[in-house]
Design a protein around this motif. Structure first.
Motif, PDB file in Angstrom:
ATOM      1  N   GLU A   1       0.819  -1.208   0.000  1.00 31.64           N
ATOM      2  CA  GLU A   1       0.000   0.000   0.000  1.00 31.64           C
ATOM      3  C   GLU A   1       0.857   1.264   0.000  1.00 31.64           C
ATOM      4  OE1 GLU A   1      -3.483   2.183   2.646  1.00 31.64           O
ATOM      5  OE2 GLU A   1      -1.994   0.864   3.563  1.00 31.64           O
TER       6      GLU A   1
ATOM      7  N   VAL B   1      -7.059  -2.361  -3.055  1.00 31.00           N
ATOM      8  CA  VAL B   1      -7.982  -1.574  -3.879  1.00 31.00           C
ATOM      9  C   VAL B   1      -9.445  -1.778  -3.496  1.00 31.00           C
ATOM     10  CG1 VAL B   1      -8.838  -1.259  -6.231  1.00 31.00           C
ATOM     11  CG2 VAL B   1      -6.392  -1.434  -5.820  1.00 31.00           C
TER      12      VAL B   1
ATOM     13  N   TYR C   1      -8.454   4.153  -2.258  1.00 36.60           N
ATOM     14  CA  TYR C   1      -8.273   3.455  -3.532  1.00 36.60           C
ATOM     15  C   TYR C   1      -9.503   2.672  -3.975  1.00 36.60           C
ATOM     16  CZ  TYR C   1      -3.389   4.444  -2.438  1.00 36.60           C
ATOM     17  OH  TYR C   1      -2.221   5.082  -2.120  1.00 36.60           O
ATOM     18  N   ASN C   2     -10.555   2.612  -3.166  1.00 33.47           N
ATOM     19  CA  ASN C   2     -11.687   1.755  -3.512  1.00 33.47           C
ATOM     20  C   ASN C   2     -12.844   2.517  -4.149  1.00 33.47           C
ATOM     21  OD1 ASN C   2     -12.811   3.111  -1.387  1.00 33.47           O
ATOM     22  ND2 ASN C   2     -13.559   1.283  -0.304  1.00 33.47           N
TER      23      ASN C   2
ATOM     24  N   TYR D   1      -9.182   3.061  -9.505  1.00 31.82           N
ATOM     25  CA  TYR D   1      -8.027   2.197  -9.680  1.00 31.82           C
ATOM     26  C   TYR D   1      -8.490   0.766  -9.967  1.00 31.82           C
ATOM     27  CZ  TYR D   1      -5.918   6.215  -7.438  1.00 31.82           C
ATOM     28  OH  TYR D   1      -5.534   7.499  -7.136  1.00 31.82           O
TER      29      TYR D   1
END
Length: 327
Positions: free
Chosen positions: A178, A221, A237-238, A242
């Protein structure tokens, strides 16, 4: 020159025509996926040429009745996508044709079509397998490279305006996690165009990994909250920005070339709108057949294509093994 089955028709009536039908039917069933960040083109020449110019730069404040600030565009390096032909032949004896039922006879045709469709996907991912080198051919696939003479992923990319060199590769081979994902994203987003101005319009960003890293990428993600912490931080990131492209075709099990030998840890970032990764289709899978001298048949498949990159912007990568890299 041997007689063509389609002309002579002496072995089994209608074999060539039926073989073509089976070949096309199998193609309709195929699920050939070229990642969306590739720019896909069709071509009808010996090669597909790409050139480019930088933008005009950023705007400059102009006060009333004053003259306009002049901009300049810089020519970037040319890239020639030279098409290569990839082929395979299967030969079936007259006795095999006579002694098997029709379903088995057509199995050769289906397998040839599957091989051709698979090769299209395989060829595309060699751009990444060869991303840390300037080797012309990677795993049997010819790569067309941007005309700066450097690897796709390099620490010393030049700019058309003569400005400072840039890097789109980890010089220390940082592994995928991460924290290092954030390092890579920042590095990619801070790339400059060939006129020294900031990049724009990145679009969706894909994390490209071998299947060995798919689980780790999915956790980072897709988790609702930030993984590996206990204070309920949000996971930035969710949000769908991405995506993950994971494949065994980037792993050492599939003969990965480039970077550290046996390395299943390389990972890449690609900005869909900005990157110039390209796939050019010259000849879709095509079947030909002819009568063999021994009375059987030869089935042949051909694909003609080129893959590579017409610029390095919008990409970033790390070999992921904590080893120094310069290229």
């Amino acid at each position: 020159m041997p007689d063509l089955v389609g002309q002579a028709g002496r072995l089994i009536k209608g074999t060539a025509a039926r073989a073509s039908e089976v070949f096309d039917e199998q193609g309709e069933l195929a699920n050939v996926v070229i990642p969306s960040f590739f720019k896909v083109h069709d071509d009808d020449a010996a090669q597909y040429n790409v050139t480019g110019l930088s933008g005009p730069g950023v705007l400059v404040k102009r006060t009333e009745q004053n003259t306009y600030a002049a901009g300049r565009r810089y020519k970037t390096s040319d890239t020639a996508f030279v098409h290569a032909t990839y082929s395979k032949e299967l030969e079936v004896s007259m006795e095999q044709l006579q002694d098997r039922d029709w379903d088995n006879v057509w199995d050769e045709i289906k397998q040839l079509r599957k091989a051709a469709d698979f090769w299209k996907q395989f060829a595309a991912f060699q751009v990444f397998n060869g991303g840390f080198s300037t080797t012309t051919s990677i795993n049997g696939v010819d790569l067309s490279r941007y005309g700066d003479g450097l690897a796709l992923l390099s620490t010393v990319h030049t700019r058309a305006d003569g400005g400072a060199t840039q890097s789109n590769a980890s010089a220390t081979g940082i592994p995928f996690n991460e924290s290092n994902l954030e390092t890579g994203l920042i590095a990619m987003k801070e790339q400059l165009l060939d006129d020294g101005t900031p990049i724009r319009d990145l679009g969706r960003i894909s994390i490209v990994v071998p299947h060995n890293l798919e689980k780790s990428a999915s956790i980072i993600v897709k988790s609702s909250l930030r993984p590996s912490v206990n204070n309920n931080d949000i996971n930035i990131y969710n949000d769908g920005m991405y995506g993950i492209v994971a494949t065994h075709l980037l792993a050492s099990v599939s003969g990965r070339v480039g970077g550290t030998s046996g390395n299943d840890t390389a990972w890449f970032l690609v900005a869909e709108n900005l990157s110039k990764l390209m796939y050019v289709n010259r000849l879709s899978p095509t079947l030909t057949s002819e009568k063999a001298e021994h009375g059987g048949m030869k089935f042949k498949v051909d694909v003609r294509l080129s893959v590579g990159h017409a610029h390095w912007l919008g990409t970033w990568g790390s070999e992921g093994a904590n080893a120094s890299y310069s290229g």
